[in-house]
Design a protein around this motif. Sequence first.
Motif, PDB file in Angstrom:
ATOM      1  N   LEU A  41       6.385  -2.333   4.894  1.00 59.89           N
ATOM      2  CA  LEU A  41       5.931  -1.711   3.653  1.00 59.89           C
ATOM      3  C   LEU A  41       4.735  -2.509   3.162  1.00 59.89           C
ATOM      4  CD1 LEU A  41       6.267   0.153   1.134  1.00 59.89           C
ATOM      5  CD2 LEU A  41       7.730  -1.622   0.193  1.00 59.89           C
ATOM      6  N   THR A  42       3.572  -1.887   3.119  1.00 56.56           N
ATOM      7  CA  THR A  42       2.398  -2.593   2.621  1.00 56.56           C
ATOM      8  C   THR A  42       2.127  -2.132   1.197  1.00 56.56           C
ATOM      9  OG1 THR A  42       1.512  -2.613   4.853  1.00 56.56           O
ATOM     10  CG2 THR A  42      -0.012  -3.130   3.056  1.00 56.56           C
ATOM     11  N   VAL A  43       2.001  -3.076   0.297  1.00 55.24           N
ATOM     12  CA  VAL A  43       1.683  -2.747  -1.088  1.00 55.24           C
ATOM     13  C   VAL A  43       0.293  -3.277  -1.376  1.00 55.24           C
ATOM     14  CG1 VAL A  43       2.301  -3.075  -3.498  1.00 55.24           C
ATOM     15  CG2 VAL A  43       4.094  -2.812  -1.787  1.00 55.24           C
ATOM     16  N   LEU A  44      -0.599  -2.344  -1.681  1.00 54.52           N
ATOM     17  CA  LEU A  44      -1.988  -2.716  -1.977  1.00 54.52           C
ATOM     18  C   LEU A  44      -2.177  -2.679  -3.484  1.00 54.52           C
ATOM     19  CD1 LEU A  44      -3.968  -0.649   0.641  1.00 54.52           C
ATOM     20  CD2 LEU A  44      -4.259  -3.095   0.245  1.00 54.52           C
ATOM     21  N   VAL A  45      -2.681  -3.767  -4.047  1.00 48.30           N
ATOM     22  CA  VAL A  45      -2.958  -3.734  -5.486  1.00 48.30           C
ATOM     23  C   VAL A  45      -4.465  -3.707  -5.676  1.00 48.30           C
ATOM     24  CG1 VAL A  45      -0.844  -4.849  -6.247  1.00 48.30           C
ATOM     25  CG2 VAL A  45      -2.788  -6.245  -5.606  1.00 48.30           C
ATOM     26  N   GLY A  46      -4.894  -3.007  -6.693  1.00 50.94           N
ATOM     27  CA  GLY A  46      -6.324  -2.911  -6.946  1.00 50.94           C
ATOM     28  C   GLY A  46      -6.582  -2.548  -8.383  1.00 50.94           C
ATOM     29  N   GLY A  47      -7.805  -2.210  -8.670  1.00 50.34           N
ATOM     30  CA  GLY A  47      -8.167  -1.855 -10.042  1.00 50.34           C
ATOM     31  C   GLY A  47      -8.236  -3.079 -10.919  1.00 50.34           C
ATOM     32  N   SER A  48      -8.027  -2.861 -12.188  1.00 51.51           N
ATOM     33  CA  SER A  48      -8.133  -3.980 -13.110  1.00 51.51           C
ATOM     34  C   SER A  48      -6.833  -4.105 -13.894  1.00 51.51           C
ATOM     35  CB  SER A  48      -9.335  -3.737 -14.026  1.00 51.51           C
ATOM     36  OG  SER A  48      -9.018  -4.067 -15.329  1.00 51.51           O
ATOM     37  N   TRP A  49      -6.236  -5.286 -13.826  1.00 48.29           N
ATOM     38  CA  TRP A  49      -4.919  -5.521 -14.432  1.00 48.29           C
ATOM     39  C   TRP A  49      -5.094  -6.342 -15.696  1.00 48.29           C
ATOM     40  CZ3 TRP A  49       0.021  -4.352 -12.128  1.00 48.29           C
ATOM     41  CH2 TRP A  49      -0.081  -3.643 -10.915  1.00 48.29           C
ATOM     42  N   ALA A  50      -4.500  -5.871 -16.777  1.00 49.96           N
ATOM     43  CA  ALA A  50      -4.510  -6.673 -18.001  1.00 49.96           C
ATOM     44  C   ALA A  50      -3.211  -6.426 -18.738  1.00 49.96           C
ATOM     45  CB  ALA A  50      -5.694  -6.294 -18.875  1.00 49.96           C
ATOM     46  N   LEU A  66      10.962  -0.007  -1.425  1.00 51.47           N
ATOM     47  CA  LEU A  66      11.619  -1.239  -0.974  1.00 51.47           C
ATOM     48  C   LEU A  66      13.132  -1.043  -0.967  1.00 51.47           C
ATOM     49  CD1 LEU A  66      10.745  -4.045  -0.186  1.00 51.47           C
ATOM     50  CD2 LEU A  66      10.930  -4.734  -2.546  1.00 51.47           C
ATOM     51  N   GLN A  67      13.597  -0.287  -1.933  1.00 51.39           N
ATOM     52  CA  GLN A  67      15.025  -0.066  -2.105  1.00 51.39           C
ATOM     53  C   GLN A  67      15.554   0.890  -1.017  1.00 51.39           C
ATOM     54  OE1 GLN A  67      16.053  -1.731  -4.795  1.00 51.39           O
ATOM     55  NE2 GLN A  67      18.213  -1.358  -4.483  1.00 51.39           N
ATOM     56  N   HIS A  68      14.834   2.000  -0.811  1.00 53.52           N
ATOM     57  CA  HIS A  68      15.402   3.084  -0.012  1.00 53.52           C
ATOM     58  C   HIS A  68      14.941   3.078   1.437  1.00 53.52           C
ATOM     59  CE1 HIS A  68      17.098   4.522  -3.640  1.00 53.52           C
ATOM     60  NE2 HIS A  68      15.905   4.730  -4.202  1.00 53.52           N
ATOM     61  N   ASN A  69      13.686   2.721   1.707  1.00 48.61           N
ATOM     62  CA  ASN A  69      13.204   2.790   3.077  1.00 48.61           C
ATOM     63  C   ASN A  69      13.687   1.641   3.935  1.00 48.61           C
ATOM     64  OD1 ASN A  69      11.887   4.832   1.869  1.00 48.61           O
ATOM     65  ND2 ASN A  69       9.847   4.326   2.618  1.00 48.61           N
ATOM     66  N   ALA A  70      14.301   0.633   3.268  1.00 49.11           N
ATOM     67  CA  ALA A  70      14.837  -0.533   3.972  1.00 49.11           C
ATOM     68  C   ALA A  70      13.858  -1.111   4.980  1.00 49.11           C
ATOM     69  CB  ALA A  70      16.159  -0.191   4.655  1.00 49.11           C
ATOM     70  N   PRO A  71      12.653  -1.528   4.562  1.00 54.75           N
ATOM     71  CA  PRO A  71      11.717  -2.165   5.487  1.00 54.75           C
ATOM     72  C   PRO A  71      12.197  -3.574   5.821  1.00 54.75           C
ATOM     73  CG  PRO A  71      10.845  -2.248   3.265  1.00 54.75           C
ATOM     74  CD  PRO A  71      12.166  -1.558   3.184  1.00 54.75           C
ATOM     75  N   SER A 102      16.051 -10.599  -2.390  1.00 48.55           N
ATOM     76  CA  SER A 102      17.472 -10.294  -2.570  1.00 48.55           C
ATOM     77  C   SER A 102      17.975  -9.381  -1.456  1.00 48.55           C
ATOM     78  CB  SER A 102      17.704  -9.644  -3.931  1.00 48.55           C
ATOM     79  OG  SER A 102      17.203  -8.332  -3.910  1.00 48.55           O
ATOM     80  N   LYS A 103      17.063  -8.630  -0.819  1.00 48.14           N
ATOM     81  CA  LYS A 103      17.476  -7.766   0.277  1.00 48.14           C
ATOM     82  C   LYS A 103      17.117  -8.366   1.632  1.00 48.14           C
ATOM     83  CE  LYS A 103      18.107  -3.689  -0.639  1.00 48.14           C
ATOM     84  NZ  LYS A 103      18.113  -2.266  -0.545  1.00 48.14           N
ATOM     85  N   ALA A 104      16.766  -9.669   1.618  1.00 46.21           N
ATOM     86  CA  ALA A 104      16.428 -10.394   2.849  1.00 46.21           C
ATOM     87  C   ALA A 104      15.257  -9.747   3.587  1.00 46.21           C
ATOM     88  CB  ALA A 104      17.641 -10.527   3.761  1.00 46.21           C
ATOM     89  N   VAL A 105      14.309  -9.219   2.844  1.00 48.63           N
ATOM     90  CA  VAL A 105      13.108  -8.656   3.457  1.00 48.63           C
ATOM     91  C   VAL A 105      12.071  -9.767   3.540  1.00 48.63           C
ATOM     92  CG1 VAL A 105      11.257  -6.980   3.167  1.00 48.63           C
ATOM     93  CG2 VAL A 105      13.598  -6.387   2.518  1.00 48.63           C
ATOM     94  N   GLN A 106      11.422  -9.866   4.691  1.00 50.35           N
ATOM     95  CA  GLN A 106      10.417 -10.906   4.864  1.00 50.35           C
ATOM     96  C   GLN A 106       9.157 -10.551   4.079  1.00 50.35           C
ATOM     97  OE1 GLN A 106       9.280 -11.428   8.933  1.00 50.35           O
ATOM     98  NE2 GLN A 106       7.727 -12.941   8.330  1.00 50.35           N
ATOM     99  N   VAL A 107       8.586 -11.551   3.387  1.00 54.32           N
ATOM    100  CA  VAL A 107       7.419 -11.284   2.551  1.00 54.32           C
ATOM    101  C   VAL A 107       6.191 -11.927   3.170  1.00 54.32           C
ATOM    102  CG1 VAL A 107       6.408 -11.543   0.262  1.00 54.32           C
ATOM    103  CG2 VAL A 107       8.874 -11.234   0.497  1.00 54.32           C
TER     104      VAL A 107
END
Lengths: 402, 251
Positions: A41-50, A66-71, A102-107
């Motif tokens: 599961l790739t999560v891309l963040v972008g834009g402007s965060w404030a 992350l919850q349902h696709n069980a990557p 908590s779901k033992a997914v590698q980060v």
Amino acid sequence: MRQRRNKRKIALRNAGWLYILAPMELHTQPLVRCIVEGNTLTVLVGGSWAMGKAEPPEAQQASEALQHNAPTVLRLSASPDLAAWDTSLLAFLVRLVKQAQSKAVQVESDALPQGLRRLLALTLAVPAKAGSAKNADDASLLASLGKSIRSIPQSCYDVLDFIGALARAFARLLVGKSTMRRQDLWQAMYECGVSALPIIALTNVLFGLILAFVGAVQLMQFGAQVYVAGLVGIGMLRVMGAVMVGVVMAGRVGAAYAALIGTMQVNEEVDALATFGFSAVEFLVLPRVLALMLMVPLLTIYADLMGIIGGFLVGVTMLGLSPAEYINATISMVPYKHGLIGLAYATVFGIIIGVAGCYQGIRCGRSAAAVGLATTAAVVQSIVWIIIATAIITIICNILRI
Amino acid sequence: MSQPCISLSGLSVAYGSFVLMRDISMQVNKQDIFIIMGGSGCGKSTLLRVLMGLKEPALGTVHYGDVNFWASPPEQRQAVMRRAGVLFQSGALWSSMTLAENVGLPLQQYTSLSAQQIREQASLKLAMAGLAGFEDYYPSEISGGMRKRAGLARALALDPEIVFLDEPSAGLDPLSARLLDDLILELRDTLSTTFVIVTHELASIFAIGNNSIFLDAESRTALAHGNPRALLEAADTKPLVRRFLLRGEEK
């Protein structure tokens, strides 16, 4: 910052407005994109965060993916359009990483900008200590009722222990072995005696006035307004003078003692006394209780007088009695024993106020809030116990026929 | 080796059912400058409170010389504590008294000195702590660092054999902290005073400490004993202790 942005906008506008509009819109809002490829599961963040900007709906989708696709691998990455960011982005990432852990997914966070990666590592460096989170207290009615009932024996023991220590300190004073400082006693007597004179005068003149008015309503009906003198005199001397002084002193002095000793507790001053082997009861409590025990009766005599003056004012100005008539009636109708009984009440009230105020101060916790609680408890308990003591002494006097 | 002054064995301290530390044993010798160190929340101040007679341990013994401190009656505990002086973290000066009265009160209660002599002693102790001329100030009128020094003057009032200091140099500027260290060394050498100091000021720990205990919040017990400088050199020092003594920088 805004100015600069405006300048840039203007500059760009001069270059041709169609060209700028699209990218500027993109950069003002936080963006999240989720890509699922096989087990990653790739999560891309972008834009402007404030802080204060709403997270995009895709943030929720990332968490659901992350919850349902069980990557097995969560890859965090920044898209090239990531402009400004602050800790709101960090909070989002930490939430994702914790969920993954908590779901033992590698980060994998290598693709994040370096600053963000370092902050993320710093935040996750110290794991929450096991057992350090507080368990929520059971706040149901029954539980809190049970808790307060279970604490009764302990608080009875504490109060008795305190009164016992006070009695022992008093005994040591009588045999001349006390370490109490005389100047503390004088100071306390001055503070609770002399400085209270104005407020005692004000409240008791008014109270005498009220008593006289209330009595006059009935007595006028059969022309017995002269008995107002007796009613005010006996009422003030026997009990009301002492009760009025007691209530005023509970608010004025009892609260002050609780706050003073409580603050000393917060500042470790009471501990400092203990390390020198000084008894806090002898040093702090005994002079104050003694001062109140002596000064409340004295103030009561003064209060009685003020109450009679209040009645006198009503009698002379409203009820058509002459000054001499009112004074004579007071003298003949009010036996001195009422004054003595009033002093007995006052002595007991003085002890109650002193003990309640100092006890709450001594057992005060080590925080500002605890001082507030101690002060409130001191005043409430003083007044409640003054009323209970009044009832008890009145019943005793009734049985003894005095 | 000089004779032991305070010895602890098998000490456990608990708040209700929460055990803060277990199985602490240590020995403070006469004329030691004994440092109690460790990360925050490991119970340094609580251990000091046990030594000062303010917090009863759940298990174990504290001996002052031959006296089993916590097993003896309160009068005897007081007699022991009369030979000790205490500086609290925030000074804990009695706020209703001037500095001279603060220092003079123990003298007034426990000696037969005249009012004039008490005043002189109080001025002397204040001057030793670097507060000459501040006799008639109230604690609320002086700065935090000065309050701390006044607290030290009060701790020294009765020329105690043992002085307990709870974070003496926290909140002091480096020069004042250095002066305080010098004062402690001076008193140790001249009056043979024993010091038990809670601190995590590394400069002080290495400059004055000749014995120490390291408490750990995680395992809730002592991880190391001995001279802090020797601990740094020794090969068998636990990594956690070494990291603490090096401010987290590995050599």
